[in-house]
Scaffold this motif. Structure first.
Motif, mmCIF file in Angstrom:
data_model
loop_
_atom_site.group_PDB
_atom_site.id
_atom_site.type_symbol
_atom_site.label_atom_id
_atom_site.label_comp_id
_atom_site.label_asym_id
_atom_site.label_seq_id
_atom_site.Cartn_x
_atom_site.Cartn_y
_atom_site.Cartn_z
ATOM 1 N N THR A 194 -103.098 -37.100 42.701
ATOM 2 C CA THR A 194 -102.980 -37.196 41.263
ATOM 3 C C THR A 194 -104.116 -36.115 40.567
ATOM 4 N N PRO A 232 -95.214 -34.472 44.623
ATOM 5 C CA PRO A 232 -95.969 -35.338 43.883
ATOM 6 C C PRO A 232 -95.970 -36.877 44.911
ATOM 7 N N THR A 289 -98.818 -40.123 41.543
ATOM 8 C CA THR A 289 -98.538 -38.985 40.433
ATOM 9 C C THR A 289 -97.477 -39.003 39.785
ATOM 10 N N SER A 300 -105.532 -39.711 34.319
ATOM 11 C CA SER A 300 -104.876 -40.076 35.645
ATOM 12 C C SER A 300 -105.529 -39.745 36.851
ATOM 13 N N SER A 312 -107.408 -41.911 39.363
ATOM 14 C CA SER A 312 -107.178 -41.864 40.815
ATOM 15 C C SER A 312 -108.329 -41.680 41.738
#
Ligand code: MN
Ligand code: MN
Ligand code: MN
Ligand code: MN
Lengths: 196, 196
Positions: free
Chosen positions: B14, B42, B46, B141, B145
């Protein structure tokens, strides 16, 4: 807090000395315990600048004597202290091609600009910190030295914008006259390093 | 002006996707013609973030197709495109140890922080530019992550300061709840990469 030595490349030139002084001051203003040092005596051009601004030469080292170091104006081990692999690189300020490896995340500020002096001018600016007049004088000198008074093909618009601002901070009225005198001092004894 | 592809490491996580999007936007806001791309699909985590913020997946490449490129969240050739040696690296944004060499001066912004998402948040800030809300959402994000919601040992005070600011820009009211849901989405199919 442990001390961090800040140094440029072997056969130091004016940009290397100026950026070691400036990076050590910038990081000290941000709370680190730093010491600017050099891998050799100043050349005649750098000595002219130091004399002009009333500054001492930097202590000379051949090995780093702190556990952490900051590299300026170089990043390749061959141009650095002999024991580089035994210390931790805390950060790098540079404007050369890269050939660097290490074992830990670190700070790197690299830009394809005419001098590391220019990069450090903008780092002070972005951090909102004041450049001491004598250090501004050395940054003027490093910028002029690496760009041959903005005439070298490596000169960028960023360098052109920085020079008059730095000259003002350093109290230099005629930056061309100062720059020519400094460059001339460097050629007098053909002691100028051929590295930039 | 020629286009510049911006991409993170193979097996994208991510932080790699978020920082490719953000770096491409930041540089575009500064006048470059950029395109964020990825070296793979992804992962589930993600994809959760992309869906949450209504974003498309990035175009997938295995070779760079522009002459200049920007690397994010990696700097080692082994983690990069197969033809890295044939293109020019314009710049790097990274938070890993280094193992990089090239032939030309370039831009590098590296910091030993928890995520490249954090680094890019501060780059926007220092440049005085606005982070689009969806990109702020991806940076939230990426930060969550890589730091496991600020719990990983790589988390720094800078990451802790950035997260609530980015969450505000992204319009996320409960960042812990969002983060847990995103991290959970990544574990559902054990598809999470083991790289950070
Ligand atoms: Mn230089
Ligand atoms: Mn030099
Ligand atoms: Mn990362
Ligand atoms: Mn990563």
């Amino acid at each position: 807090m442990a001390k961090i030595q800040v140094f440029g490349h072997k056969s130091p030139d004016t940009d290397t000395i100026a950026s070691a002084m400036a990076a050590a001051d910038l990081l000290a203003q941000q709370g680190l315990d730093t010491e600017a040092v050099a891998q050799g005596k100043p050349n005649q051009e750098t000595q002219y600048a130091l004399d002009h601004f009333g500054l001492q030469t930097l202590p000379i080292i051949d090995k780093a004597t702190t556990e952490e170091v900051v590299l300026v104006d170089h990043n390749e081990a061959a141009q650095s202290v002999d024991n580089l692999a035994e210390v931790t690189v805390y950060g790098i300020y540079d404007h050369h091609k890269f050939n660097f490896q290490n074992a830990t995340p670190l700070y790197i500020t690299a830009k394809p600009w005419g001098s590391v002096s220019t990069i450090l001018y903008y780092e002070y600016l972005k951090a909102g910190l004041t450049i001491p007049a004598k250090i501004a004088g050395m940054l003027v000198s490093g910028l002029i030295s690496d760009t041959l008074l903005l005439k070298s093909p490596t000169t960028t618009d960023v360098d052109r914008a920085a020079l008059p601002e730095l000259a003002k901070m350093a109290g230099i009225d005629d930056v061309d006259a100062y720059g020519l005198a400094m460059l001339k001092a460097g050629t007098d004894l053909s002691s100028k390093s051929d590295e930039d």
